[in-house]
Design a protein around this motif. Structure first.
Motif, PDB file in Angstrom:
ATOM      1  N   LEU A  85       1.524  14.941   1.956  1.00 22.64           N
ATOM      2  CA  LEU A  85       2.002  14.440   0.667  1.00 22.64           C
ATOM      3  C   LEU A  85       1.605  12.985   0.480  1.00 22.64           C
ATOM      4  O   LEU A  85       1.242  12.559  -0.621  1.00 22.64           O
ATOM      5  CB  LEU A  85       3.522  14.604   0.580  1.00 22.64           C
ATOM      6  CG  LEU A  85       4.023  16.034   0.374  1.00 22.64           C
ATOM      7  CD1 LEU A  85       5.539  16.081   0.484  1.00 22.64           C
ATOM      8  CD2 LEU A  85       3.583  16.576  -0.978  1.00 22.64           C
ATOM      9  N   ALA A  86       1.656  12.231   1.582  1.00 20.90           N
ATOM     10  CA  ALA A  86       1.258  10.826   1.495  1.00 20.90           C
ATOM     11  C   ALA A  86      -0.220  10.706   1.152  1.00 20.90           C
ATOM     12  O   ALA A  86      -0.635   9.797   0.432  1.00 20.90           O
ATOM     13  CB  ALA A  86       1.558  10.116   2.819  1.00 20.90           C
ATOM     14  N   GLN A  87      -1.031  11.663   1.653  1.00 20.08           N
ATOM     15  CA  GLN A  87      -2.452  11.627   1.356  1.00 20.08           C
ATOM     16  C   GLN A  87      -2.721  11.777  -0.138  1.00 20.08           C
ATOM     17  O   GLN A  87      -3.722  11.292  -0.645  1.00 20.08           O
ATOM     18  CB  GLN A  87      -3.171  12.741   2.114  1.00 20.08           C
ATOM     19  CG  GLN A  87      -3.249  12.513   3.622  1.00 20.08           C
ATOM     20  CD  GLN A  87      -3.892  13.691   4.333  1.00 20.08           C
ATOM     21  OE1 GLN A  87      -4.477  14.562   3.699  1.00 20.08           O
ATOM     22  NE2 GLN A  87      -3.770  13.727   5.638  1.00 20.08           N
ATOM     23  N   LEU A  88      -1.846  12.464  -0.840  1.00 20.91           N
ATOM     24  CA  LEU A  88      -2.046  12.680  -2.271  1.00 20.91           C
ATOM     25  C   LEU A  88      -1.744  11.428  -3.092  1.00 20.91           C
ATOM     26  O   LEU A  88      -1.948  11.430  -4.295  1.00 20.91           O
ATOM     27  CB  LEU A  88      -1.190  13.848  -2.759  1.00 20.91           C
ATOM     28  CG  LEU A  88      -1.583  15.218  -2.186  1.00 20.91           C
ATOM     29  CD1 LEU A  88      -0.646  16.300  -2.693  1.00 20.91           C
ATOM     30  CD2 LEU A  88      -3.018  15.564  -2.540  1.00 20.91           C
ATOM     31  N   ARG A  89      -1.241  10.388  -2.442  1.00 22.08           N
ATOM     32  CA  ARG A  89      -1.028   9.116  -3.143  1.00 22.08           C
ATOM     33  C   ARG A  89      -2.230   8.193  -3.009  1.00 22.08           C
ATOM     34  O   ARG A  89      -2.261   7.110  -3.591  1.00 22.08           O
ATOM     35  CB  ARG A  89       0.234   8.438  -2.626  1.00 22.08           C
ATOM     36  CG  ARG A  89       1.518   9.170  -2.975  1.00 22.08           C
ATOM     37  CD  ARG A  89       2.732   8.279  -2.790  1.00 22.08           C
ATOM     38  NE  ARG A  89       2.969   7.992  -1.384  1.00 22.08           N
ATOM     39  CZ  ARG A  89       3.761   8.717  -0.595  1.00 22.08           C
ATOM     40  NH1 ARG A  89       4.382   9.773  -1.079  1.00 22.08           N
ATOM     41  NH2 ARG A  89       3.940   8.392   0.670  1.00 22.08           N
ATOM     42  N   GLY A  90      -3.195   8.620  -2.214  1.00 21.20           N
ATOM     43  CA  GLY A  90      -4.385   7.802  -2.017  1.00 21.20           C
ATOM     44  C   GLY A  90      -5.502   8.664  -1.472  1.00 21.20           C
ATOM     45  O   GLY A  90      -5.373   9.874  -1.359  1.00 21.20           O
ATOM     46  N   GLY A  91      -6.623   8.031  -1.132  1.00 19.63           N
ATOM     47  CA  GLY A  91      -7.749   8.777  -0.594  1.00 19.63           C
ATOM     48  C   GLY A  91      -8.777   9.119  -1.643  1.00 19.63           C
ATOM     49  O   GLY A  91      -8.819   8.523  -2.717  1.00 19.63           O
TER      50      GLY A  91
END
Length: 296
Positions: A85-91
């Motif tokens: 889920l944290a990856q969906l805030r960046g990347g």
């Protein structure tokens, strides 16, 4: 009760050896033994029967083992879910697509994806399927929209069919209608023998498909201009240099300045698929874009 204690307990239960369990957990054996004893004191029961060279579970240990495994598995699942889920805030997501799909299919989907995940960068590689398959195989892309069948079948790629699209003939409204020029509602591939074609560069799926269709009808296409990308081809057609075979999605979305004539049955079609490497799961953000493309 601590997760670390449960990890040590499961390691001893599976190896039936304190020293091997300590090596597996990268901890000193006395420290591991101390944590197990602390867990036993907290639970009020021995978990292991300790005999020289023979470690077995007690009834309490047998009862705890499946619960401990489940707790550790749930904790691991929770950690991965939060990280994803944290990856969906960046990347970023690296997506390859043919130029016609960049023009017709992608804008609405990418806008919806960006609205939902504004922190994720979208890197778009615009090229033909030949080049996109190569870039996928070497790990330069996460996903790619390609035309089936693949130019070189590859067991290293997984493809999911996305849509089947009709091809049409576009021409300048100021020039005679393609074919016999009599204003028929459709045109046959055979009628293109009398037309000069504006043709895409080598490596374009549309070039290969059009040339193959003409040869099936027994003639070699006559090129007025060749070597262009999609925008250039449409511009040359508007200028009256010749006709071109393009996807219906592109033709209908290109605005004024083009006459669109369907091909007579059975016509020409192409199948678009979403591809990714089979040996590596796409990143979470790429999987989310994949889901939105499949559900569009």
């Amino acid at each position: 009760m601590q997760f670390q204690q449960l990890q040590y307990f499961v390691a001893v239960a599976e190896t039936r050896h304190f020293t091997r369990a300590a090596e597996l957990m990268h901890v000193a054996q006395p420290s591991l033994s101390q944590q197990i004893k602390s867990l036993e004191r907290e639970l009020g029961a021995d978990l292991f029967l300790r005999a020289r060279g023979n470690i077995t579970l007690t009834d309490a240990g047998e009862a705890l083992l499946p619960l401990a495994r489940r707790i550790l598995a749930d904790a691991d699942t929770a950690r991965h879910e939060v990280q994803e889920l944290a990856q969906l805030r960046g990347g970023r997501v690296r997506l390859g697509a043919t130029p016609s799909l960049c023009t017709g299919l992608l804008p609405d989907v990418l806008r919806a994806f960006h609205d939902r995940y504004p922190g994720i960068s979208l890197l778009i590689e615009e090229s033909g399927s030949h080049d996109l398959v190569r870039d996928l195989a070497r790990g330069a892309l996460d996903l790619a929209l390609v035309v089936l069948p693949l130019p070189t079948p590859s067991p290293a790629l997984t493809t999911v069919e996305l849509l089947r699209e009709d091809l049409v003939v576009v021409s300048s409204p100021e020039a005679p209608a393609p074919g016999r020029g009599d204003g028929r509602r459709t045109v046959r591939v055979a009628d293109l023998e009398s037309e000069r074609l504006v043709m895409f560069r080598h490596g374009y799926d549309l070039r290969d498909l059009t040339v193959a269709a003409c040869r099936t009808e027994g003639f070699e296409p006559d090129f007025a201009v060749e070597g262009g990308e999609m925008d250039a081809v449409l511009g040359f057609v508007r200028a009256g240099l010749g006709v071109a075979v393009v996807p219906r999605m592109v033709a209908t979305g290109s605005g004024r300045g083009l006459r669109v004539t369907p091909l007579a049955r059975p016509g020409l079609h192409r199948t678009i698929a979403l591809a990714h490497r089979s040996d590596v799961a796409p990143p979470r953000a790429a999987r989310e874009l994949q889901r939105m493309l499949l559900e569009r």
